[in-house]
Design an enzyme around this catalytic site. Structure first.
Site, PDB file in Angstrom:
ATOM      1  CG  ASN A 170     -10.265  65.609  66.526  1.00  0.00           C
ATOM      2  OD1 ASN A 170     -11.427  65.766  66.176  1.00  0.00           O
ATOM      3  ND2 ASN A 170      -9.819  64.473  67.017  1.00  0.00           N
ATOM      4  CG  HIS A 197       5.584  70.717  63.079  1.00  0.00           C
ATOM      5  ND1 HIS A 197       5.336  69.431  63.529  1.00  0.00           N
ATOM      6  CD2 HIS A 197       5.311  71.535  64.116  1.00  0.00           C
ATOM      7  CE1 HIS A 197       4.946  69.487  64.797  1.00  0.00           C
ATOM      8  NE2 HIS A 197       4.922  70.749  65.175  1.00  0.00           N
ATOM      9  CD  GLN A 241      -7.221  60.660  64.599  1.00  0.00           C
ATOM     10  OE1 GLN A 241      -7.182  59.507  64.985  1.00  0.00           O
ATOM     11  NE2 GLN A 241      -7.516  61.667  65.405  1.00  0.00           N
ATOM     12  CG  HIS A 290      -2.698  64.748  62.282  1.00  0.00           C
ATOM     13  ND1 HIS A 290      -2.359  65.692  63.228  1.00  0.00           N
ATOM     14  CD2 HIS A 290      -3.345  63.760  62.957  1.00  0.00           C
ATOM     15  CE1 HIS A 290      -2.767  65.290  64.415  1.00  0.00           C
ATOM     16  NE2 HIS A 290      -3.374  64.130  64.299  1.00  0.00           N
ATOM     17  CB  CYS A 304       8.246  66.066  61.059  1.00  0.00           C
ATOM     18  SG  CYS A 304       7.587  67.685  61.523  1.00  0.00           S
ATOM     19  CG  HIS A 352       2.737  67.348  61.285  1.00  0.00           C
ATOM     20  ND1 HIS A 352       4.073  67.583  61.045  1.00  0.00           N
ATOM     21  CD2 HIS A 352       2.167  67.151  60.080  1.00  0.00           C
ATOM     22  CE1 HIS A 352       4.295  67.518  59.748  1.00  0.00           C
ATOM     23  NE2 HIS A 352       3.149  67.264  59.132  1.00  0.00           N
ATOM     24  CB  CYS A 379       6.608  66.386  65.079  1.00  0.00           C
ATOM     25  SG  CYS A 379       5.127  66.033  64.133  1.00  0.00           S
TER      26      CYS A 379
HETATM   27 ZN   LIG Z   1       5.525  67.653  62.493  1.00  0.00          ZN
END
Ligand SMILES: [Zn+2]
Length: 361
Positions: free
Chosen positions: A175, A135, A190, A188, A72, A186, A69
């Site tokens: 999303n 994660h 935007q 997150h 991470c 992971h 990932c």
């Molecule tokens: Zn990750």
């Protein structure tokens, strides 16, 4: 909130946000090629809308295994996009951006063969916001302190990106869930800084102005006042109301409005930010536990444009899922994709009942 600014190996900016001061000195030792962005904006004269053409993004990372990932923290021998060994909230420029400040500006005035299809360089900015270094966590499980830090980061980024030349709209979004095409699992979100007014914002602003012209009243205020005492409230506190909109388009859709009119996230005060974290986590928990498995969702902040209509806008969040039943997604088919006319097979009052009835763990 404490901010530390560093550079990644290819010159992109990375920003660490911490609740308390933390030293952030790790360097990025990777050998990365320079980022090349050749995005263009193309104008569709029939729809009166801009389209971003970002053909260079085809090679972007697609669902890597968890041990690869890129969001991470870095470990010895396995560098990622985040050089530090741990972090709280981190923001960096997308390596495969649709819009960038250093975009190739040498574009012809119009698309080949059509002088009405005006071209502009795809200038702007696309950032990635990692909500946690863990994660396998999700936003709904961040807890109030981390959620509040994320709210502060959204506000800080909105304020800063609004100062970039040519930026007309700052859009914070998440999303969530593979079912809707998320390419990295992971946790997150935007942030896009657009050099034009996105169609939804332009359309809503037009409705607000027509309503004011016809009635002398504020459309946002009237909608919120009606919904606050109506049958579709899902969660609320003193500063925020979350409700299923009367004409929801998506199988599961909730809008989240602050009680006080503010144009954007930076304008929220301390109490409103804490209250937002509380009610947002509540609603996300209901989305996560409505079915046996968490619903995929899109969380979409509707902020005032950077320059236009700021006194008329009312900040709100649109949260929606394309899942209509376990294992079943709503696809945008002929009517929605072809005509933009939504047909939904969930009843908004029933959806509000179902979300209210979810027992949170
Ligand atoms: Zn990750």
């Amino acid at each position: 909130m404490f901010r530390t600014r560093r550079d990644l190996a290819d010159g992109r900016e990375i920003l660490y946000f911490d609740a308390e001061p933390v030293r952030r000195d790790a360097g990025d030792g990777r050998d990365l090629p320079a980022v090349v962005t050749r995005s263009q904006l193309r104008f569709d004269p029939l729809l009166d809308e801009w389209v971003v053409v970002a053909a260079h993004r085809q090679t972007r990372t697609f669902l890597p295994p968890a041990d690869q990932c890129p969001l991470c923290p870095s470990r010895p021998g396995r560098p990622t996009e985040v050089p530090e060994a741990d972090y709280q909230v981190v923001v960096f420029e997308n390596r495969f951006p649709s819009l960038a400040t250093d975009v190739d500006r040498d574009v012809p005035p119009a698309a080949p063969g059509n002088p009405l299809a005006e071209l502009r360089p795809g200038s702007g900015r696309c950032e990635v916001v990692c909500f946690t270094s863990e994660h396998n966590r999700v936003f709904a499980e961040l807890g109030p302190d981390r959620a509040r830090l994320v709210v502060d980061v959204w506000a800080e980024r909105t304020a800063e990106l609004s100062t970039l030349e040519g930026v007309e709209q700052v859009f914070c979004f998440e999303n969530h869930g593979e079912e809707i095409g998320v390419t990295l699992s992971h946790p997150h979100g935007q942030i896009y800084a657009y050099p034009f007014l996105p169609p939804r914002v332009a359309k809503v602003l037009g409705s607000v102005r027509r309503y004011r012209g016809a009635t002398g009243r504020d459309l946002f205020a009237d909608v919120l006042e009606a919904e606050r005492s109506g049958p579709r409230v899902v969660a609320a506190n003193e500063h925020w109301t979350a409700f299923v909109p009367a004409a929801a388009r998506w199988p599961y859709e909730v809008q989240l409005f602050p009680t006080r009119r503010v144009p954007d996230l930076p304008a929220l005060d301390d109490a409103e930010r804490d209250a937002l974290a509380e009610v947002y986590l509540d609603v996300l928990g209901r989305f996560a536990h409505r079915f046996d498995t968490p619903m995929p969702y899109i969380a979409s902040w509707n902020q005032a444009p950077v320059h236009e209509g700021r006194e008329e806008w009312w900040l709100h969040l649109q949260l929606f899922s394309l899942r209509r039943a376990p294992g079943k997604l709503k696809y945008l088919a002929g009517s929605e994709s072809g005509m933009g006319a939504f047909i939904t097979d969930t009843n908004p009052e029933d959806v509000a009942d179902q979300l209210r009835a979810v027992v949170l763990p």
